[in-house]
Enzyme design. Structure first.
Site, PDB file in Angstrom:
ATOM      1  CE1 TYR A 175      -9.306  -2.972   0.155  1.00 42.48           C
ATOM      2  CE2 TYR A 175      -8.837  -1.076  -0.284  1.00 42.48           C
ATOM      3  CZ  TYR A 175      -8.561  -2.167  -0.079  1.00 42.48           C
ATOM      4  OH  TYR A 175      -7.256  -2.554   0.952  1.00 42.48           O
TER       5      TYR A 175
ATOM      6  CG  HIS B 293      -5.294  -6.735  -0.480  1.00 42.23           C
ATOM      7  ND1 HIS B 293      -6.874  -6.514   0.574  1.00 42.23           N
ATOM      8  CD2 HIS B 293      -5.598  -7.457  -1.022  1.00 42.23           C
ATOM      9  CE1 HIS B 293      -7.273  -6.970  -0.024  1.00 42.23           C
ATOM     10  NE2 HIS B 293      -6.562  -7.988  -1.243  1.00 42.23           N
TER      11      HIS B 293
ATOM     12  CD  GLU C 165      -8.859  -9.526  -3.434  1.00 40.55           C
ATOM     13  OE1 GLU C 165      -9.774  -9.101  -2.623  1.00 40.55           O
ATOM     14  OE2 GLU C 165      -8.003 -10.249  -3.296  1.00 40.55           O
TER      15      GLU C 165
ATOM     16  NE  ARG D  93      -6.229 -11.839   5.003  1.00 40.49           N
ATOM     17  CZ  ARG D  93      -6.595 -10.816   5.342  1.00 40.49           C
ATOM     18  NH1 ARG D  93      -7.057 -10.422   4.443  1.00 40.49           N
ATOM     19  NH2 ARG D  93      -7.788 -10.688   6.511  1.00 40.49           N
TER      20      ARG D  93
ATOM     21  CG  ASN E 218      -4.008  -2.435   7.282  1.00 35.84           C
ATOM     22  OD1 ASN E 218      -3.833  -2.058   5.801  1.00 35.84           O
ATOM     23  ND2 ASN E 218      -4.987  -3.252   7.271  1.00 35.84           N
TER      24      ASN E 218
ATOM     25  CE  LYS F  57      -3.762  -2.634   1.781  1.00 31.63           C
ATOM     26  NZ  LYS F  57      -4.921  -1.745   3.304  1.00 31.63           N
TER      27      LYS F  57
HETATM   28  O1  YYY Z   1      -8.650  -7.919   4.604  1.00 33.12           O
HETATM   29  P1  YYY Z   1      -8.329  -6.899   5.194  1.00 33.12           P
HETATM   30  O2  YYY Z   1      -7.484  -6.004   4.599  1.00 33.12           O
HETATM   31  O3  YYY Z   1      -6.886  -7.037   6.099  1.00 33.12           O
HETATM   32  O4  YYY Z   1      -9.534  -5.706   6.456  1.00 33.12           O
HETATM   33  P2  YYY Z   1     -11.302  -5.379   5.176  1.00 33.12           P
HETATM   34  O5  YYY Z   1     -11.925  -6.106   7.307  1.00 33.12           O
HETATM   35  O6  YYY Z   1     -10.575  -6.516   4.236  1.00 33.12           O
HETATM   36  O7  YYY Z   1     -10.386  -4.316   5.539  1.00 33.12           O
HETATM   37  C1  YYY Z   1     -10.372  -4.003   4.585  1.00 33.12           C
HETATM   38  C2  YYY Z   1      -9.519  -2.701   5.053  1.00 33.12           C
HETATM   39  O8  YYY Z   1     -10.307  -1.214   5.076  1.00 33.12           O
HETATM   40  C3  YYY Z   1      -8.256  -3.074   5.767  1.00 33.12           C
HETATM   41  O9  YYY Z   1      -7.088  -3.086   5.823  1.00 33.12           O
HETATM   42  C4  YYY Z   1      -7.941  -1.397   6.605  1.00 33.12           C
HETATM   43  C5  YYY Z   1      -9.390  -1.304   6.120  1.00 33.12           C
HETATM   44  N1  YYY Z   1     -10.858  -0.782   7.287  1.00 33.12           N
HETATM   45  C6  YYY Z   1     -10.240   0.465   8.539  1.00 33.12           C
HETATM   46  O10 YYY Z   1      -9.980   1.281   8.024  1.00 33.12           O
HETATM   47  N2  YYY Z   1     -10.698   0.706   9.626  1.00 33.12           N
HETATM   48  C7  YYY Z   1     -11.821  -0.374   9.411  1.00 33.12           C
HETATM   49  N3  YYY Z   1     -12.801  -0.944  10.882  1.00 33.12           N
HETATM   50  C8  YYY Z   1     -11.712  -1.730   9.448  1.00 33.12           C
HETATM   51  C9  YYY Z   1     -11.045  -1.885   7.529  1.00 33.12           C
HETATM   52 MG    MG Z   2     -10.397  -7.937   3.280  1.00 39.20          MG
END
Ligand code: YYY
Ligand code: MG
Length: 141
Positions: free
Chosen positions: A51, A117, A128, A87, A114, A11
């Site tokens: 997304y 991805h 994807e 993951r 974070n 990212k």
């Molecule tokens: O798959 P992953 O990236 O671990 O998490 P997702 O639940 O698919 O959410 C996508 C992305 O959105 C996440 O990497 C950070 C952001 N996000 C956020 O900023 N705040 C949240 N409460 C949940 C997700």
């Molecule tokens: Mg996700």
């Protein structure tokens, strides 16, 4: 023994930190082969489409802002049980919960920023990968 493909993004915050090579090293050390790669600066449309499952969530707008804030690296990773193992290598979505030694523990700046991805299922991985890569851009060994 199930060889899978998964989709990975480094990212904008991690690209800005100059840790593409360090993260690639972690992928390869964990037994993944990088079988496709490209750098892109996403448009708003590309980020919203990628997304789409999160549209309407409170964090969606901030997520799209962040994902379009600078260039990203996109990869297809191939390896044993790749979806789950990738993951595990990334760590928890909220870096406060990410285990020591995971990519998010090492490179995340916040919940949204974070660092990486990874697809959460084989179905997501297929969708994807196809969103960003044509079949002839994927180069299995
Ligand atoms: O798959 P992953 O990236 O671990 O998490 P997702 O639940 O698919 O959410 C996508 C992305 O959105 C996440 O990497 C950070 C952001 N996000 C956020 O900023 N705040 C949240 N409460 C949940 C997700
Ligand atoms: Mg996700």
């Amino acid at each position: 023994m199930t060889i899978q493909r998964t989709f990975s993004i480094i990212k904008p915050n991690a690209v800005k930190k100059n840790v593409i090579g360090a993260i690639y090293h972690r992928f390869e050390s964990a037994g993944f082969s990088i079988i496709a790669a490209k750098m892109l600066h996403l448009t708003r449309e590309q980020a919203e489409g990628f997304y789409a499952e999160h549209k309407g969530r409170p964090f969606f707008e901030g997520l799209v802002e962040f994902m379009t804030s600078g260039p990203i690296m996109l990869q297809v990773l191939e390896g044993e049980n790749a979806v789950q193992r990738h993951r595990d290598l990334m760590g928890a979505t909220n870096p406060e919960n990410a285990l020591a030694g995971t990519l998010r523990a090492d490179y995340a700046d916040s919940f949204t920023e974070n660092a990486v991805h990874g697809s959460d299922s084989i179905e997501s991985a297929n969708r994807e990968i196809a969103y960003f890569f044509a079949e002839d851009e994927i180069c299995p060994r």
